[in-house]
Design a protein around this motif. Sequence first.
Motif, PDB file in Angstrom:
ATOM      1  N   GLY A  16      39.726  38.959  33.588  1.00 25.34           N
ATOM      2  CA  GLY A  16      39.607  40.083  32.665  1.00 25.34           C
ATOM      3  C   GLY A  16      40.899  40.407  31.957  1.00 25.34           C
ATOM      4  O   GLY A  16      41.907  39.696  32.078  1.00 25.34           O
ATOM      5  N   PRO A  17      40.914  41.505  31.217  1.00 31.62           N
ATOM      6  CA  PRO A  17      42.038  41.819  30.326  1.00 31.62           C
ATOM      7  C   PRO A  17      43.354  42.087  31.035  1.00 31.62           C
ATOM      8  O   PRO A  17      44.419  41.895  30.435  1.00 31.62           O
ATOM      9  N   GLN A  18      43.311  42.518  32.303  1.00 32.62           N
ATOM     10  CA  GLN A  18      44.570  42.756  33.005  1.00 32.62           C
ATOM     11  C   GLN A  18      45.374  41.464  33.161  1.00 32.62           C
ATOM     12  O   GLN A  18      46.604  41.492  33.196  1.00 32.62           O
ATOM     13  N   VAL A  19      44.689  40.335  33.247  1.00 31.53           N
ATOM     14  CA  VAL A  19      45.379  39.048  33.363  1.00 31.53           C
ATOM     15  C   VAL A  19      46.142  38.746  32.078  1.00 31.53           C
ATOM     16  O   VAL A  19      47.323  38.381  32.095  1.00 31.53           O
ATOM     17  N   ASP A  20      45.479  38.895  30.935  1.00 31.96           N
ATOM     18  CA  ASP A  20      46.148  38.602  29.664  1.00 31.96           C
ATOM     19  C   ASP A  20      47.269  39.593  29.399  1.00 31.96           C
ATOM     20  O   ASP A  20      48.343  39.205  28.913  1.00 31.96           O
TER      21      ASP A  20
ATOM     22  N   LEU B 138      35.393  35.213  42.400  1.00 26.65           N
ATOM     23  CA  LEU B 138      36.606  36.017  42.445  1.00 26.65           C
ATOM     24  C   LEU B 138      36.822  36.638  41.066  1.00 26.65           C
ATOM     25  O   LEU B 138      37.042  35.935  40.085  1.00 26.65           O
ATOM     26  N   VAL B 139      36.740  37.959  41.001  1.00 29.22           N
ATOM     27  CA  VAL B 139      36.956  38.695  39.761  1.00 29.22           C
ATOM     28  C   VAL B 139      38.395  39.191  39.756  1.00 29.22           C
ATOM     29  O   VAL B 139      38.797  39.951  40.631  1.00 29.22           O
ATOM     30  N   MET B 140      39.148  38.772  38.765  1.00 28.18           N
ATOM     31  CA  MET B 140      40.568  39.117  38.697  1.00 28.18           C
ATOM     32  C   MET B 140      40.846  39.929  37.432  1.00 28.18           C
ATOM     33  O   MET B 140      40.604  39.474  36.324  1.00 28.18           O
ATOM     34  N   GLY B 141      41.358  41.147  37.613  1.00 30.17           N
ATOM     35  CA  GLY B 141      41.808  41.941  36.482  1.00 30.17           C
ATOM     36  C   GLY B 141      40.707  42.449  35.593  1.00 30.17           C
ATOM     37  O   GLY B 141      40.896  42.578  34.379  1.00 30.17           O
ATOM     38  N   ALA B 142      39.540  42.744  36.178  1.00 27.08           N
ATOM     39  CA  ALA B 142      38.404  43.225  35.391  1.00 27.08           C
ATOM     40  C   ALA B 142      37.525  44.101  36.261  1.00 27.08           C
ATOM     41  O   ALA B 142      37.561  44.033  37.487  1.00 27.08           O
ATOM     42  N   ALA B 143      36.715  44.914  35.594  1.00 27.72           N
ATOM     43  CA  ALA B 143      35.674  45.652  36.294  1.00 27.72           C
ATOM     44  C   ALA B 143      34.551  44.706  36.679  1.00 27.72           C
ATOM     45  O   ALA B 143      34.375  43.643  36.082  1.00 27.72           O
ATOM     46  N   THR B 144      33.778  45.068  37.686  1.00 29.52           N
ATOM     47  CA  THR B 144      32.590  44.280  38.045  1.00 29.52           C
ATOM     48  C   THR B 144      31.348  45.153  37.875  1.00 29.52           C
ATOM     49  O   THR B 144      30.982  45.854  38.790  1.00 29.52           O
ATOM     50  N   PHE B 145      30.704  45.052  36.784  1.00 26.64           N
ATOM     51  CA  PHE B 145      31.046  44.456  35.515  1.00 26.64           C
ATOM     52  C   PHE B 145      30.794  45.492  34.451  1.00 26.64           C
ATOM     53  O   PHE B 145      30.066  46.457  34.683  1.00 26.64           O
ATOM     54  N   ARG B 146      31.351  45.325  33.270  1.00 28.82           N
ATOM     55  CA  ARG B 146      31.084  46.262  32.178  1.00 28.82           C
ATOM     56  C   ARG B 146      29.904  45.734  31.370  1.00 28.82           C
ATOM     57  O   ARG B 146      30.046  44.952  30.441  1.00 28.82           O
ATOM     58  N   TYR B 147      28.710  46.158  31.770  1.00 26.37           N
ATOM     59  CA  TYR B 147      27.497  45.726  31.090  1.00 26.37           C
ATOM     60  C   TYR B 147      27.313  46.507  29.788  1.00 26.37           C
ATOM     61  O   TYR B 147      27.863  47.598  29.600  1.00 26.37           O
TER      62      TYR B 147
ATOM     63  N   PRO C 284      34.712  41.221  26.627  1.00 25.61           N
ATOM     64  CA  PRO C 284      36.151  40.975  26.753  1.00 25.61           C
ATOM     65  C   PRO C 284      36.952  41.639  25.640  1.00 25.61           C
ATOM     66  O   PRO C 284      36.605  41.542  24.469  1.00 25.61           O
ATOM     67  N   THR C 285      38.028  42.307  26.034  1.00 32.18           N
ATOM     68  CA  THR C 285      38.936  42.902  25.064  1.00 32.18           C
ATOM     69  C   THR C 285      40.132  42.012  24.793  1.00 32.18           C
ATOM     70  O   THR C 285      40.869  42.237  23.832  1.00 32.18           O
TER      71      THR C 285
END
Length: 539
Positions: free
Chosen positions: A215-219, A283-292, A249-250
């Motif tokens: 998710g966006p926290q990684v970028d 494994l979800v990294m740096g994101a919400a689970t999930f933004r539907y 994705p943002t």
Amino acid sequence: MADQPEGEKTVLDASLEVFRAHGMTTIFGNPGSNELPFLAGLGDDFRFILGLHEQVVVGMAEGYARATGRPALVNLHAASGSGNGMGALTNAHYGHVPLVVLAGQQVRRTVGQETMLANVDASTLPAPLVKYSHEPLSATDVPRTLSQAAFEAATEPSGPVYVSVPLDDWDEPALADDELLAKRSVTTAGTMPDSLRGELTDVLDGAQNPALVLGPQVDAAAVADPTVYEDAVVLAERLNASVYVAPSPTRCPFPTTHPNFEGVLVPGIRSVRDRLSGHDVVLVMGAATFRYHRWEPANYLEPGTEVIQITQDPREATRAPFGRAVVADVAGALADLAEATTDRGTRRGDRGSRTVTAPARSEQGMAGTEVLDVLNEHVDDSVVYVNETTTLDLDYLERIVIDRPGMYHFPASGGLGFGLPVAVGMALGDPEKTVVATVGDGSANYGLTALYTAAQLGTKTIFVIVNNSGYGALSGFAERMGVPDTPGLTLGTIDFVSLAQGYGVPASRTTTREEFDAAYREALQADGPVLIDAVVLGA
């Protein structure tokens, strides 16, 4: 105990020292009467960026913060001006973009009388779109409050904050101890303990078919430290994991040309469940689970799918409806797991399992995906993309090469008016880059006055209006919801060329791929802003 002694400086002097200490000397604003004493006292080292509407002001500040990686300072009027900016504030909130919104308030002793332009309960106005909101109870507490606000905005989970300051506070004497504020620092040590790292490593090593959802926290972390991007690649390769970008994705946290990249998860419960079916560990990294986004009633997961989430946002962790959550520094966790997991020795071929088909050519005009294909033909290290074409959001990361941190940006909450002002702010924050903003004709109207600032400051921005004469995304939703005859979804003809030229931005209109390709090539060579009205087939 006696009060702290007052110093020789004013509250304004001490506050400006706080802003300097945090590198916040660029101010985005649309001033009102309550803000004049603050603005009049700025030093020569401060730069004021004028926007003609508060939503554009907040959007430009978001773009600047995204480009610089630092909190951006926003100056808005009281209730009315702050209210105008809240549409854009939704994007900053859900995108975890650090902004310090400084709002003017009426003379302190008159606020309770609800005099004109007073905001009688200022701190509640922006809730719940800010992580911290306050109006200091005394003038002497203003510098400390602003110091706290700057740290709150930057401390994970980063996000916008709001401070209301009465206009007569600025001339009051500051405290002598305010000089300590500029020397402060705040460090978050969010490393995982060895026992937890070992436990997660065992789970990943034992997975038969693991997947990564990034998710966006990684970028965002990779913009500051490019090795974060590399660690994500190493972890995916060592696990032989399929890599997906989290729904809605943002940013783009993984190179789209890498063989392990499998695309963006469609933001619906059933769509996510079906795509992750067959993966035993996700494994979800740096994101919400999930933004539907789409409402697709279904079970969240197939039986046998285990989800582990690592996020820097405690609220993302607590609100998830399933899975195990760990609140930790995402960059450090990626590095730890990339080193600790066992290399399975398997490397994939070209571009994963995805196939990207060419858009069908039509005698009636150009498809929206053809716009993306033309952009992709001219990708280089000098270009950054801002996207606000919701009809093309799932196609964007499929058709355009995104292979470095900070290269792609999309609104985090769907608040319209993101694209044009954010592109201007990013160009100001990183003037070495060419910022290409693709914006739908519907959403363009929400932030059009950003063209004024782009023209005045000569930003290197290319504004591409993907013009299908309507709200294409809403038309698609109406079809899926079984209400295709919904009124208000068509716009007719809007002359964006004339509008842009009126603001001082050179502009042209294209109706075919060949015309758009030629216009885009020319725009890439320009020294300032250019707008292309790219007419495409309707949704």
